[in-house]
Scaffold this active site. Structure first.
Site, PDB file in Angstrom:
ATOM      1  N   GLU A  38      11.175  -5.530 -20.187  1.00  0.00           N
ATOM      2  CA  GLU A  38      12.488  -5.921 -20.475  1.00  0.00           C
ATOM      3  C   GLU A  38      13.444  -4.732 -20.953  1.00  0.00           C
ATOM      4  OE1 GLU A  38      12.227 -10.378 -21.654  1.00  0.00           O
ATOM      5  OE2 GLU A  38      11.342  -9.188 -23.083  1.00  0.00           O
TER       6      GLU A  38
HETATM    7  C1  TNX Z   1       9.344 -12.401 -22.559  1.00  0.00           C
HETATM    8  S1  TNX Z   1       6.683 -11.548 -21.659  1.00  0.00           S
HETATM    9  C2  TNX Z   1       9.037 -11.091 -23.145  1.00  0.00           C
HETATM   10  C3  TNX Z   1       9.005 -11.370 -24.524  1.00  0.00           C
HETATM   11  C4  TNX Z   1       9.207 -12.799 -25.051  1.00  0.00           C
HETATM   12  C5  TNX Z   1       8.752 -13.854 -23.860  1.00  0.00           C
HETATM   13  C6  TNX Z   1       9.054 -15.223 -24.517  1.00  0.00           C
HETATM   14  C7  TNX Z   1       7.210  -9.963 -21.942  1.00  0.00           C
HETATM   15  C8  TNX Z   1       6.534  -8.870 -21.430  1.00  0.00           C
HETATM   16  N1  TNX Z   1       8.417  -9.871 -22.351  1.00  0.00           N
HETATM   17  O1  TNX Z   1       9.652 -10.424 -25.432  1.00  0.00           O
HETATM   18  O2  TNX Z   1       8.756 -12.924 -26.348  1.00  0.00           O
HETATM   19  O3  TNX Z   1       9.371 -13.472 -22.783  1.00  0.00           O
HETATM   20  O4  TNX Z   1       8.301 -15.999 -23.927  1.00  0.00           O
END
Ligand code: TNX
Length: 490
Positions: free
Chosen positions: A299
């Site tokens: 992200e």
């Molecule tokens: C996505 S999964 C994220 C996390 C969040 C999660 C919540 C991932 C690699 N990044 O930062 O906690 O979704 O479900």
């Protein structure tokens, strides 16, 4: 025979071994390494056996328990290093395996076979032969201790739970916007300034270096390797709260206690950035016995695209330079990840599959953590009080019925290293809540990771979950969600 994950072959031969007196225990190794492995691991194995009423003694006894190193153990012709054979007669238990890990898995299967008669309380094990090996070498759980922190005692419980289902990786998500949860000896400000709160406005916390080492040893004794993650270049508000110098304006950010993602970033061009990464990954490599360091990479919504690609290159260089194998979330596939890097596939909706396939074809190894099946922070039902639902609701069947090898079209099945469940804790405040979200679904993911798909069957699995759940009540109650998909027994 009710074993989770389901073994490759189970044959009942009739009769039972009574556990009303100690078994005469012997273990032999023909090499120095085997003898050391036995000496190191037998105490934990014996305590696991004793917890279900199997007492290995050394004196003369009518019945025996034997561990043997044996290349011929496991499925015929198999070269799987974790394979084992478990043979039970009314007089003896023999566990055979080429390596110590297989002996451990034999012990775990034996433990699940113990049957206690409610009337007289005498435990017994059915006679039979189990011949088994895992499908994948990587069978993990990722646990987010950044959003809500859990301490060493709960982390040991998590290790015990993983180990019970023959899982062998505990990935700890140690840093995020809300907190920095591992002491970094060369950067003490990180935990001093950025560990004191969490997503609920609670007191947070962190692991000292010694606590991390102790947990690591505890896990290793149970054949679980820690995979520590420092998440960069996004998810870094805890770092920029401790170090304003990581920001363009030089101003430390406020502590963050919310649940948003994607708003923080490191800056590749600042002279402070690379030294910071070298320090924290250097410290982490020094603390970590296992071969893997996870650098996150997920992200990167607040990071310029070109900068993000430079970060991937830099993190790969730093982690490899520290002697470790890099692990990163699937977004990193867009960058120059090297052969042997492990990429963790999670974002089933938005992942760049072209980049992922290209990386796999170039030698990256893939860990399957598809959100819609293995994100155990997803709710079971729409009105479930814990967790979230962005990847969908995940009932037990959803975490069981999926196939890692064909989930991503065009991905070479041989590039799949294994399967990992994940639990993010924004909306899961306590460790009891973590258990409620993990169970029973973690056992389903364990079966996906271990069992040959031809041997998987949801109805059969549910029957075994019902048997197993009766043991979640002791010695210390483990929380679970009694899904209506299982017919629970009283
Ligand atoms: C996505 S999964 C994220 C996390 C969040 C999660 C919540 C991932 C690699 N990044 O930062 O906690 O979704 O479900």
């Amino acid at each position: 025979m009710s074993i989770i994950p389901r073994p490759q072959s189970v044959q009942l031969t009739g009769g039972e071994l009574l556990l009303d007196e100690p078994l005469w225990f012997s273990a032999t190794g023909s090499t120095e390494g085997q003898r050391e492995a036995i000496a190191h691991h037998s105490a934990v194995m014996e305590s696991v056996l004793e917890s279900v009423g199997i007492t290995p003694g050394t004196g003369d006894a009518a019945r025996t328990l034997t561990f043997d190193f044996d290349e011929d153990a496991g499925p015929q012709g198999s070269a799987n290093p974790e394979r084992y054979t478990l043979r039970i007669t009314s007089e003896s238990v023999r566990i055979l395996a080429p390596e110590i890990a297989g002996l451990w898995y034999g012990v775990l299967s034996l433990v699940q076979l113990v049957h206690r008669e409610p009337a007289d309380g005498v435990a017994s094990v059915p006679c039979g032969v189990v011949i088994d090996e895992p499908r994948y070498p990587w069978r993990g759980l990722s646990l987010d201790v950044a959003r809500h922190f859990v301490g060493p005692a709960d982390l040991r419980r998590a290790v015990d739970l993983l180990a019970r289902y023959k899982m062998n990786r505990l990935h700890l998500h140690l840093t995020d916007d809300q907190g920095w949860r591992l002491e970094s000896p060369s950067r003490p400000e990180l935990t001093a300034l950025s560990s004191g709160s969490d997503c609920s406005g609670g007191p947070g916390g962190y692991l000292t270096a010694d606590e991390f080492r102790d947990l690591q040893a505890y896990a290793a004794d149970r054949f679980v390797t820690l995979v520590p993650e420092i998440d960069v270049p996004g998810h870094v508000n805890a770092a920029t709260h401790a170090y304003g110098e990581l920001r363009r304006d030089g101003m430390a950010t406020e502590a963050y206690t919310g649940t948003e993602v994607g708003f923080s970033t490191l800056e590749i061009d600042l002279p402070t950035t690379e030294p910071f990464l070298r320090d924290v990954f250097g410290d982490l490599a020094a603390l970590t016995d296992g071969p893997y360091l996870h650098y996150g990479g997920d992200e990167p919504l607040a990071t310029d695209r070109a900068d993000y690609l430079r970060f991937i290159e830099l993190c790969e260089r730093i982690v490899r330079g520290s002697g470790k194998t890099p692990v990163a979330w699937n977004e990193a596939a867009a960058g120059a990840v090297g052969a042997g890097t492990l990429l963790q596939y999670w974002d089933t909706r938005r992942a760049d599959l072209v980049a992922l396939r290209r990386a796999a074809d170039a030698g990256a190894r893939i860990i399957m953590s598809p959100g819609a099946h293995t994100y155990l922070d997803m709710k079971y039902t729409a009105d479930f009080p814990l967790g979230q639902d962005w990847a969908g609701l995940i009932e037990l069947r959803d975490s069981y019925e999926w196939e890692p090898a064909t989930l991503v079209e065009g991905l070479e099945p041989a590039s799949i290293e294994g399967v990992e469940a994940a639990i993010w804790t924004e909306f899961i405040p306590t460790y009891t809540d973590v258990e409620t979200m993990l169970l029973p679904r973690l056992t389903a993911v364990a079966e996906v990771a271990w069992t040959d798909p031809a041997r998987k069957d949801f109805g059969n699995y549910c029957g075994r979950v019902a048997v197993e759940a009766a043991r979640w009540w002791r010695p210390e109650a483990i929380s679970y969600y009694p899904t209506p998909q299982v017919e629970w027994v009283e």
